[in-house]
Design a protein around this motif. Structure first.
Motif, mmCIF file in Angstrom:
data_model
loop_
_atom_site.group_PDB
_atom_site.id
_atom_site.type_symbol
_atom_site.label_atom_id
_atom_site.label_comp_id
_atom_site.label_asym_id
_atom_site.label_seq_id
_atom_site.Cartn_x
_atom_site.Cartn_y
_atom_site.Cartn_z
ATOM 1 N N ALA A 8 40.331 40.751 35.020
ATOM 2 C CA ALA A 8 40.414 41.570 33.944
ATOM 3 C C ALA A 8 39.968 41.511 32.634
ATOM 4 O O ALA A 8 39.090 41.541 31.895
ATOM 5 N N ALA A 9 39.896 39.817 32.782
ATOM 6 C CA ALA A 9 39.316 39.007 31.549
ATOM 7 C C ALA A 9 38.043 38.997 31.739
ATOM 8 O O ALA A 9 37.634 39.165 31.067
ATOM 9 N N ASN A 10 37.361 38.926 32.880
ATOM 10 C CA ASN A 10 35.929 38.946 33.348
ATOM 11 C C ASN A 10 35.212 40.822 33.131
ATOM 12 O O ASN A 10 34.041 40.729 32.208
ATOM 13 N N SER A 11 36.696 41.523 32.890
ATOM 14 C CA SER A 11 35.963 42.522 32.747
ATOM 15 C C SER A 11 35.504 43.525 31.441
ATOM 16 O O SER A 11 34.929 43.478 30.710
ATOM 17 N N TYR A 12 36.289 42.150 30.276
ATOM 18 C CA TYR A 12 35.872 42.316 28.626
ATOM 19 C C TYR A 12 35.582 41.523 28.300
ATOM 20 O O TYR A 12 34.821 41.649 27.096
ATOM 21 N N VAL A 28 42.886 48.910 33.215
ATOM 22 C CA VAL A 28 43.027 47.420 32.365
ATOM 23 C C VAL A 28 43.850 46.598 31.354
ATOM 24 O O VAL A 28 44.440 47.260 30.573
ATOM 25 N N VAL A 29 44.988 45.753 31.843
ATOM 26 C CA VAL A 29 46.046 45.250 31.460
ATOM 27 C C VAL A 29 44.624 45.556 29.768
ATOM 28 O O VAL A 29 43.963 44.788 29.734
ATOM 29 N N ALA A 50 47.726 48.437 36.884
ATOM 30 C CA ALA A 50 46.575 48.040 35.943
ATOM 31 C C ALA A 50 46.098 47.016 36.479
ATOM 32 O O ALA A 50 46.695 45.959 37.495
ATOM 33 N N LEU A 51 44.287 46.499 36.155
ATOM 34 C CA LEU A 51 43.538 45.244 36.442
ATOM 35 C C LEU A 51 44.330 44.334 35.465
ATOM 36 O O LEU A 51 43.626 44.545 34.317
ATOM 37 N N GLU A 62 32.997 50.248 26.335
ATOM 38 C CA GLU A 62 33.121 48.463 26.063
ATOM 39 C C GLU A 62 32.291 48.105 27.304
ATOM 40 O O GLU A 62 32.258 48.559 28.298
ATOM 41 N N PRO A 63 31.720 46.624 26.622
ATOM 42 C CA PRO A 63 30.946 46.327 27.510
ATOM 43 C C PRO A 63 31.579 45.612 28.792
ATOM 44 O O PRO A 63 32.692 44.409 28.491
#
Length: 260
Positions: free
Chosen positions: A151-155, A226-227, A145-146, A214-215
Protein backbone atom coordinates in the motif's frame (compact mmCIF):
# COMPACT_ATOMS: atom_id res chain seq x y z
CA UNK A 1 -9.28 -14.63 69.47
CA UNK A 2 -10.38 -14.84 65.81
CA UNK A 3 -8.03 -12.11 64.54
CA UNK A 4 -10.98 -10.28 62.94
CA UNK A 5 -11.88 -6.73 63.99
CA UNK A 6 -14.92 -4.67 63.05
CA UNK A 7 -14.42 -0.89 63.27
CA UNK A 8 -17.25 1.65 63.19
CA UNK A 9 -16.64 5.40 62.80
CA UNK A 10 -18.45 8.58 61.77
CA UNK A 11 -18.60 9.70 58.13
CA UNK A 12 -16.15 12.27 56.83
CA UNK A 13 -17.15 15.24 54.65
CA UNK A 14 -14.47 16.78 52.44
CA UNK A 15 -15.21 20.28 51.09
CA UNK A 16 -13.07 20.96 48.01
CA UNK A 17 -13.91 24.63 48.20
CA UNK A 18 -15.66 25.04 44.85
CA UNK A 19 -16.87 23.29 41.75
CA UNK A 20 -14.62 21.11 39.64
CA UNK A 21 -13.81 22.34 36.13
CA UNK A 22 -14.09 19.12 34.19
CA UNK A 23 -12.41 20.60 31.12
CA UNK A 24 -9.31 21.44 33.17
CA UNK A 25 -8.91 18.08 34.83
CA UNK A 26 -5.57 16.57 33.81
CA UNK A 27 -5.94 13.81 31.26
CA UNK A 28 -4.09 10.58 31.68
CA UNK A 29 -1.64 10.22 28.76
CA UNK A 30 -2.49 6.51 28.64
CA UNK A 31 -6.18 7.26 28.01
CA UNK A 32 -5.35 9.45 25.02
CA UNK A 33 -2.51 7.36 23.63
CA UNK A 34 -2.62 7.04 19.86
CA UNK A 35 -3.46 3.39 19.48
CA UNK A 36 -6.51 1.38 18.51
CA UNK A 37 -9.53 3.71 18.26
CA UNK A 38 -7.49 6.72 19.40
CA UNK A 39 -5.20 6.01 16.47
CA UNK A 40 -8.17 6.59 14.16
CA UNK A 41 -8.18 10.21 15.37
CA UNK A 42 -4.53 10.58 14.37
CA UNK A 43 -5.28 8.97 11.03
CA UNK A 44 -8.23 11.31 10.36
CA UNK A 45 -6.20 14.38 11.38
CA UNK A 46 -3.36 13.41 9.06
CA UNK A 47 -5.80 12.94 6.19
CA UNK A 48 -7.12 16.49 6.62
CA UNK A 49 -5.73 19.44 4.70
CA UNK A 50 -3.38 21.81 6.58
CA UNK A 51 -5.86 24.69 6.29
CA UNK A 52 -8.83 22.68 7.58
CA UNK A 53 -10.55 23.84 10.75
CA UNK A 54 -11.04 20.75 12.89
CA UNK A 55 -14.28 20.72 14.89
CA UNK A 56 -14.88 18.17 17.61
CA UNK A 57 -18.04 16.53 16.29
CA UNK A 58 -16.82 16.55 12.70
CA UNK A 59 -13.50 14.83 13.41
CA UNK A 60 -15.16 12.37 15.80
CA UNK A 61 -17.66 11.40 13.09
CA UNK A 62 -14.94 11.13 10.46
CA UNK A 63 -12.86 8.87 12.70
CA UNK A 64 -15.97 6.98 13.86
CA UNK A 65 -15.22 7.48 17.55
CA UNK A 66 -17.08 9.11 20.44
CA UNK A 67 -16.80 12.85 21.05
CA UNK A 68 -15.47 12.09 24.54
CA UNK A 69 -12.54 10.11 23.12
CA UNK A 70 -11.95 12.76 20.45
CA UNK A 71 -11.90 15.47 23.11
CA UNK A 72 -9.31 13.61 25.20
CA UNK A 73 -7.03 13.08 22.21
CA UNK A 74 -7.35 16.66 20.95
CA UNK A 75 -6.64 18.06 24.40
CA UNK A 76 -3.51 15.96 24.71
CA UNK A 77 -2.25 16.88 21.23
CA UNK A 78 -2.91 20.53 21.99
CA UNK A 79 -0.87 20.37 25.21
CA UNK A 80 2.16 18.97 23.34
CA UNK A 81 1.78 21.58 20.58
CA UNK A 82 0.96 19.25 17.70
CA UNK A 83 -2.34 21.00 17.12
CA UNK A 84 -3.38 24.55 17.90
CA UNK A 85 -6.61 25.53 19.68
CA UNK A 86 -8.67 28.49 18.48
CA UNK A 87 -11.60 30.19 20.24
CA UNK A 88 -13.57 28.57 23.04
CA UNK A 89 -16.91 27.00 23.78
CA UNK A 90 -19.11 26.03 20.82
CA UNK A 91 -16.87 28.06 18.46
CA UNK A 92 -13.72 26.17 19.38
CA UNK A 93 -11.73 24.48 16.66
CA UNK A 94 -8.25 23.08 16.14
CA UNK A 95 -5.66 23.13 13.38
CA UNK A 96 -2.83 20.68 12.81
CA UNK A 97 0.48 22.54 13.05
CA UNK A 98 3.01 19.70 13.26
CA UNK A 99 2.07 16.97 10.79
CA UNK A 100 5.45 15.23 11.08
CA UNK A 101 5.32 15.23 14.86
CA UNK A 102 1.86 13.67 14.86
CA UNK A 103 2.91 11.03 12.32
CA UNK A 104 5.95 10.13 14.43
CA UNK A 105 3.93 10.01 17.66
CA UNK A 106 1.34 7.71 16.11
CA UNK A 107 4.08 5.47 14.68
CA UNK A 108 5.59 5.21 18.17
CA UNK A 109 2.39 4.50 20.09
CA UNK A 110 0.31 2.44 17.65
CA UNK A 111 0.50 -1.31 18.23
CA UNK A 112 -2.26 -2.44 15.89
CA UNK A 113 -1.22 -5.75 14.38
CA UNK A 114 -3.28 -8.44 12.70
CA UNK A 115 -4.65 -10.98 15.12
CA UNK A 116 -4.68 -13.56 12.34
CA UNK A 117 -2.17 -13.81 9.50
CA UNK A 118 -2.78 -16.31 6.70
CA UNK A 119 -0.41 -17.04 3.84
CA UNK A 120 -2.00 -17.59 0.43
CA UNK A 121 -0.57 -18.69 -2.86
CA UNK A 122 -2.58 -17.19 -5.69
CA UNK A 123 -1.76 -18.28 -9.20
CA UNK A 124 -1.11 -15.46 -11.67
CA UNK A 125 0.97 -14.98 -14.79
CA UNK A 126 2.85 -12.04 -13.26
CA UNK A 127 3.07 -9.94 -10.08
CA UNK A 128 0.95 -7.34 -11.87
CA UNK A 129 -1.66 -9.99 -12.60
CA UNK A 130 -1.82 -10.82 -8.90
CA UNK A 131 -2.73 -7.22 -8.05
CA UNK A 132 -5.31 -7.19 -10.83
CA UNK A 133 -7.05 -10.12 -9.13
CA UNK A 134 -7.50 -8.36 -5.79
CA UNK A 135 -10.80 -6.62 -6.70
CA UNK A 136 -12.36 -10.09 -6.89
CA UNK A 137 -12.59 -9.82 -3.09
CA UNK A 138 -15.47 -7.39 -3.67
CA UNK A 139 -17.59 -10.46 -4.45
CA UNK A 140 -17.17 -11.46 -0.80
CA UNK A 141 -17.17 -8.10 0.99
CA UNK A 142 -16.45 -4.42 0.52
CA UNK A 143 -14.61 -4.47 3.84
CA UNK A 144 -11.10 -5.09 2.59
CA UNK A 145 -8.05 -3.05 1.60
CA UNK A 146 -4.48 -3.39 0.41
CA UNK A 147 -2.13 -2.63 3.29
CA UNK A 148 1.48 -2.86 4.43
CA UNK A 149 4.49 -2.06 2.21
CA UNK A 150 2.48 -2.74 -0.96
CA UNK A 151 0.00 0.00 0.00
CA UNK A 152 2.83 2.40 0.86
CA UNK A 153 4.49 1.63 -2.47
CA UNK A 154 1.21 2.28 -4.27
CA UNK A 155 1.17 5.85 -2.91
CA UNK A 156 4.92 6.46 -3.19
CA UNK A 157 6.31 4.29 -6.03
CA UNK A 158 9.78 3.23 -4.90
CA UNK A 159 10.38 -0.34 -6.04
CA UNK A 160 10.79 -1.34 -9.67
CA UNK A 161 8.97 -4.60 -8.97
CA UNK A 162 5.59 -5.32 -7.44
CA UNK A 163 5.95 -6.26 -3.75
CA UNK A 164 3.93 -9.22 -2.52
CA UNK A 165 0.58 -7.78 -1.46
CA UNK A 166 -0.71 -7.67 2.09
CA UNK A 167 -4.50 -7.50 2.26
CA UNK A 168 -6.74 -6.62 5.21
CA UNK A 169 -10.08 -8.42 5.07
CA UNK A 170 -13.08 -8.24 7.39
CA UNK A 171 -12.44 -10.65 10.26
CA UNK A 172 -15.84 -12.29 9.68
CA UNK A 173 -14.74 -13.61 6.28
CA UNK A 174 -13.11 -17.08 6.44
CA UNK A 175 -9.62 -17.14 4.86
CA UNK A 176 -10.69 -20.19 2.86
CA UNK A 177 -13.34 -18.07 1.12
CA UNK A 178 -10.78 -15.42 0.21
CA UNK A 179 -8.41 -18.07 -1.18
CA UNK A 180 -11.19 -19.64 -3.23
CA UNK A 181 -12.32 -16.25 -4.60
CA UNK A 182 -8.79 -15.33 -5.66
CA UNK A 183 -8.28 -18.77 -7.19
CA UNK A 184 -5.57 -19.64 -4.71
CA UNK A 185 -4.94 -21.80 -1.67
CA UNK A 186 -3.78 -21.47 1.92
CA UNK A 187 -0.12 -22.45 2.32
CA UNK A 188 2.41 -22.63 5.14
CA UNK A 189 5.36 -21.82 2.86
CA UNK A 190 5.82 -20.15 -0.50
CA UNK A 191 2.97 -17.66 -0.15
CA UNK A 192 2.75 -14.65 -2.46
CA UNK A 193 -0.04 -12.89 -0.55
CA UNK A 194 -0.50 -12.26 3.17
CA UNK A 195 -4.06 -12.05 4.48
CA UNK A 196 -4.41 -9.91 7.62
CA UNK A 197 -7.48 -9.96 9.86
CA UNK A 198 -8.30 -8.24 13.15
CA UNK A 199 -11.55 -8.47 15.07
CA UNK A 200 -12.19 -4.70 15.22
CA UNK A 201 -11.21 -4.06 11.58
CA UNK A 202 -9.67 -0.68 12.50
CA UNK A 203 -7.40 -0.62 9.46
CA UNK A 204 -10.49 -0.70 7.24
CA UNK A 205 -12.36 2.22 8.83
CA UNK A 206 -10.66 4.95 6.76
CA UNK A 207 -9.58 2.88 3.77
CA UNK A 208 -10.51 4.27 0.37
CA UNK A 209 -10.53 3.48 -3.32
CA UNK A 210 -7.26 4.31 -5.07
CA UNK A 211 -7.98 7.47 -7.02
CA UNK A 212 -7.39 7.32 -10.79
CA UNK A 213 -5.45 10.61 -10.54
CA UNK A 214 -3.18 9.25 -7.80
CA UNK A 215 0.42 8.59 -8.94
CA UNK A 216 0.76 4.89 -8.32
CA UNK A 217 2.84 1.84 -9.14
CA UNK A 218 -0.29 -0.32 -9.25
CA UNK A 219 -2.49 -1.26 -12.21
CA UNK A 220 -5.35 1.19 -12.73
CA UNK A 221 -8.47 -0.39 -11.34
CA UNK A 222 -11.46 1.58 -10.02
CA UNK A 223 -12.25 -1.16 -7.50
CA UNK A 224 -8.85 -1.37 -5.79
CA UNK A 225 -9.16 -0.45 -2.11
CA UNK A 226 -6.13 0.78 -0.16
CA UNK A 227 -5.59 1.80 3.46
CA UNK A 228 -5.01 5.55 3.94
CA UNK A 229 -1.58 7.10 3.35
CA UNK A 230 -0.88 7.64 7.07
CA UNK A 231 -1.80 4.05 7.93
CA UNK A 232 0.24 2.69 5.02
CA UNK A 233 3.21 4.57 6.48
CA UNK A 234 2.58 3.15 9.96
CA UNK A 235 2.43 -0.39 8.59
CA UNK A 236 5.53 -0.05 6.41
CA UNK A 237 7.93 1.95 8.60
CA UNK A 238 8.89 -1.00 10.78
CA UNK A 239 8.83 -3.63 8.05
CA UNK A 240 11.63 -5.76 6.69
CA UNK A 241 13.75 -5.30 3.59
CA UNK A 242 13.15 -2.04 1.77
CA UNK A 243 9.90 -1.28 3.60
CA UNK A 244 11.46 1.58 5.64
CA UNK A 245 12.71 3.16 2.42
CA UNK A 246 9.21 3.02 0.94
CA UNK A 247 7.83 4.45 4.19
CA UNK A 248 10.28 7.35 4.10
CA UNK A 249 9.25 8.25 0.55
CA UNK A 250 5.61 8.13 1.58
CA UNK A 251 6.36 10.28 4.63
CA UNK A 252 7.75 12.98 2.35
CA UNK A 253 4.52 12.93 0.35
CA UNK A 254 2.42 13.18 3.50
CA UNK A 255 4.48 16.07 4.86
CA UNK A 256 4.29 17.69 1.47
CA UNK A 257 0.59 18.20 2.21
CA UNK A 258 -0.45 15.61 -0.39
CA UNK A 259 -3.52 14.62 1.59
CA UNK A 260 -6.30 12.18 0.77
Amino acid sequence: LTGVCHLVGPGLLVDVGGSVDLERRPESPARARLRDRSGLLAEALLMARPEDRIHLRTIAKRAQVSTALASRVLNRLSKINLIQTHNAGPNRYWQLVDRGGLLDLWATEEHQRPEETTGLYVWSRSPQGLFEKLPLINHLTERWALGGPAAANSYAPTLTTYPDPTVWVDARIPPEDVARTLQGEIVDKGSNLQLWQSERNLALELANLLKPSEPSSLPRNPELRVVSKPRAYIEAVGGAGRSPEIAQNLRERILGNDSD
